[in-house]
Design an enzyme around this catalytic site. Structure first.
Site, PDB file in Angstrom:
ATOM      1  N   ASP A 149      10.464 -58.811 -27.495  1.00 19.15           N
ATOM      2  CA  ASP A 149       9.808 -57.531 -27.791  1.00 19.15           C
ATOM      3  C   ASP A 149      10.526 -56.444 -27.003  1.00 19.15           C
ATOM      4  O   ASP A 149      10.215 -56.226 -25.837  1.00 19.15           O
ATOM      5  CB  ASP A 149       8.329 -57.594 -27.420  1.00 19.15           C
ATOM      6  N   ASP A 165      13.848 -58.846 -18.633  1.00 16.54           N
ATOM      7  CA  ASP A 165      14.069 -57.422 -18.872  1.00 16.54           C
ATOM      8  C   ASP A 165      15.124 -56.881 -17.906  1.00 16.54           C
ATOM      9  O   ASP A 165      15.192 -57.300 -16.742  1.00 16.54           O
ATOM     10  CB  ASP A 165      12.762 -56.639 -18.681  1.00 16.54           C
ATOM     11  N   TYR A 178      11.886 -49.654 -18.093  1.00 23.47           N
ATOM     12  CA  TYR A 178      12.386 -50.714 -18.972  1.00 23.47           C
ATOM     13  C   TYR A 178      13.576 -50.221 -19.790  1.00 23.47           C
ATOM     14  O   TYR A 178      13.503 -49.168 -20.417  1.00 23.47           O
ATOM     15  CB  TYR A 178      11.280 -51.200 -19.917  1.00 23.47           C
ATOM     16  N   THR A 203      16.371 -56.170 -23.045  1.00 26.62           N
ATOM     17  CA  THR A 203      15.978 -57.543 -22.730  1.00 26.62           C
ATOM     18  C   THR A 203      17.119 -58.512 -23.061  1.00 26.62           C
ATOM     19  O   THR A 203      17.744 -58.399 -24.129  1.00 26.62           O
ATOM     20  CB  THR A 203      14.728 -57.938 -23.539  1.00 26.62           C
TER      21      THR A 203
END
Lengths: 383, 177
Positions: free
Chosen positions: B77, B121, B162, B165
């Site tokens: 995600d 991440d 963030y 990933t």
């Protein structure tokens, strides 16, 4: 030549006769009506492409024009969590800041905004900076039933709940969770959390925010086979938790601790054969009459539980029956029903605009678009 | 008609022109747009075998890491680091890899084995913004963090900002999910 002269004279005289526009005042800022009209909604935009700069936008979804729809906004930083008071003219945003944008010293804080002005009026420091940064729901920040305590979900990845005294604007306690998450208000001054092994734990707190009692519902669901969504609707103290495969688990949260309620089937046999399942980013809502709304999709299977869907199903939770199927104009991702006697159903659609439906008829009324939203994946009806 | 909002969101975020009929169709076109349809390391092997008229043996790690349907992405995600200056297992320059993660169990079509994938991440900069991907096989709600991709897993890093990933193989699953 005479004609031209006449026209010039008429223009000159006309402008001389018309009243001048009044001089505008410098520094005028509007305030909002209190209480907000029941059908207004907070749209939470997490700004997924630049999470530092999320925002809460207050909208009037009944209004026909953007000028009337957009009522105001404030910032919410780094995938914030949001809660509203029903007894104080204020709302709360748990957020994270760095002193230099995305770097430097970290500060977690609950910012208190006043409803009339949308200005920050206080801050509650979340000492230790443990706030959970997680895709927003409705239960990462919650007021206790008596609204004396504010409770924030922490994740480091150890899980706990920070307890704040709302009046004193201070963090007064941290309740360690035994492998559980979320804050579902329970009784007068407590909360419950769902746990990784399929159980639920409840805490009742004293006036100082300390744990007064603890209660556990032992494992009652299989997280692998049919997980409960952690996104329930709570209607009159009863929590309605849909499951991945299309069941509804009731949990009574009105007393001192959570009590397991009925479990019933959301999907009639015909649709079950077509694998209709619940799914979405924020897939549940309810109106003041207790009608429960749920985004549904066909051809469901492992991994489709966040896909959203082409329909919203409406349920009578007392009779445990489906009342209505609303076919959406555009694929739905998240929903929220407005307060009041004639609720609207708002749907964040796949284009990241918001479709407005008359909830009782399912008739599409308008689409809210181009109001500065980017990823408005959760909405909160005003309290 | 848009049948999956994740596809639509992906399209929004990549600002690409894409097929909207399916995730696979859309992402296939996105991959071609982004990398020009470049061949990937094991693909020539398959071509050589095909040229000899033999059935193509399973490649060891097949697929395009810049596309959402790459096998390691079965429970991801976020933004694929392969599109952000990193690779499927390395963070882009100047970002920090989070030491704690959620995991998925993904079947490698190359050898038919189920692998435990760690989704780490990369943190410290704002969202990469390229190659958004969300797949949720065996993802579970946030009350079971170890398999929950809804968390911002920039945990234990200097910053929770963030960026993207990566997908690290932790090992072969000893029991099929």
């Amino acid at each position: 030549m005479r004609t031209v002269l006449l026209a010039w004279l008429m223009m000159t005289m006309g402008s001389a006769l018309a009243a001048d526009l009044p001089v505008d005042n410098v520094g005028k800022t509007l305030t909002l009506p209190q209480p907000y009209p029941a059908h207004w909604v907070w749209v939470q935009d997490i700004a997924f492409e630049h999470m530092l700069d999320g925002k809460m936008i207050l909208v009037d979804p009944r209004a026909a024009t953007l000028r009337e729809q957009f009522k105001g906004m404030f910032n919410s930083s780094n995938i914030a969590a949001f809660a509203q008071s029903a007894t104080r003219p204020e709302v709360y945003v748990a957020e994270t800041f760095y002193e230099r944008g995305n770097r430097g010293a970290r500060t977690d804080v609950v910012t208190v905004y006043d409803k009339p002005n949308l200005r920050p009026i206080a801050e509650i420091p979340l000492t230790g900076n443990k706030r959970a940064s997680v895709m927003p729901g409705r239960h990462a920040l919650a007021l206790s039933g008596d609204e004396s305590l504010l409770m924030a979900y922490f994740f480091t990845p150890a899980t706990s709940v920070g307890v704040m005294d709302v009046a004193k604007r201070t963090l007064v306690n941290e309740v360690t969770l035994p492998g559980c998450a979320q804050v579902y208000p329970t009784g007068k001054r407590g909360f419950s959390s769902l746990c990784a092994n399929g159980s639920m734990v409840s805490f009742q707190l004293d006036a100082a925010g300390k744990v007064a009692s603890t209660h556990v519902i032992e494992r009652f669901f299989d997280v692998d086979q049919d997980a409960l969504f952690e996104k329930p609707v709570i209607v009159n103290g009863m929590g309605y938790f849909p499951t991945f495969t299309g069941n509804m688990q009731e949990i009574n949260l009105s007393g001192e601790y959570a009590v397991l309620g009925a479990r019933w089937n959301l999907v009639p046999e015909t649709e079950r054969q077509q694998n209709w399942r619940p799914g979405g980013a924020m897939l549940t809502s309810a109106d003041d009459a207790g009608r429960l709304y749920l985004i549904m999709h066909p051809d469901g299977k492992e991994g489709t539980h966040k896909d959203g869907g082409p329909e919203v199903w409406v349920f009578d939770v007392v009779k445990q029956t489906r009342l209505q199927r609303i076919t959406l104009k555009t694929w739905g991702v998240s929903i929220e029903a407005t307060r009041g006697p004639d609720p609207l159903l708002l749907v964040t659609n796949a284009d990241m605009n918001i479709d407005v439906y008359e909830a009782k008829t399912g008739k599409h009324q308008r689409t809210l678009a181009h109001f500065g939203q980017e990823t408005p994946i959760i909405m909160h009806a005003v309290r | 008609m848009i049948t999956n909002w994740l596809d639509a969101l992906t399209e929004r975020m990549t600002r690409g022109v894409a097929q909207r009929t399916s995730r696979r169709g859309f992402l296939g076109s996105m991959g071609a747009t982004l990398i020009g349809g470049a061949a990937f390391p094991l693909l020539p092997v398959a071509r050589a075998d095909a040229a000899e008229g033999q059935p193509s043996p399973p490649t060891q790690d097949p697929g395009d890491p810049t596309t959402c349907d790459y096998w390691r992405n079965c429970s991801i995600d976020g933004y694929l680091c392969s599109c952000c200056g990193g690779t499927m297992n390395s963070c882009p320059p100047g970002t920090d890899m989070a030491p704690v993660t959620w995991i998925g169990t993904c079947r490698n079509p190359g050898d038919g084995k189920d692998y435990i994938i760690s989704y780490n991440d990369c943190c410290g900069k704002t969202s990469c913004g390229a190659c958004f991907c969300n797949r949720n096989e065996r993802d579970r709600p946030i009350y079971r963090p170890g398999t929950a991709n809804d968390y911002n897993w920039c945990v234990g890093t200097k910053s929770i900002a963030y960026h993207c990933t990566v997908t690290l193989i932790l090992g072969v699953a000893t029991k099929s999910p």
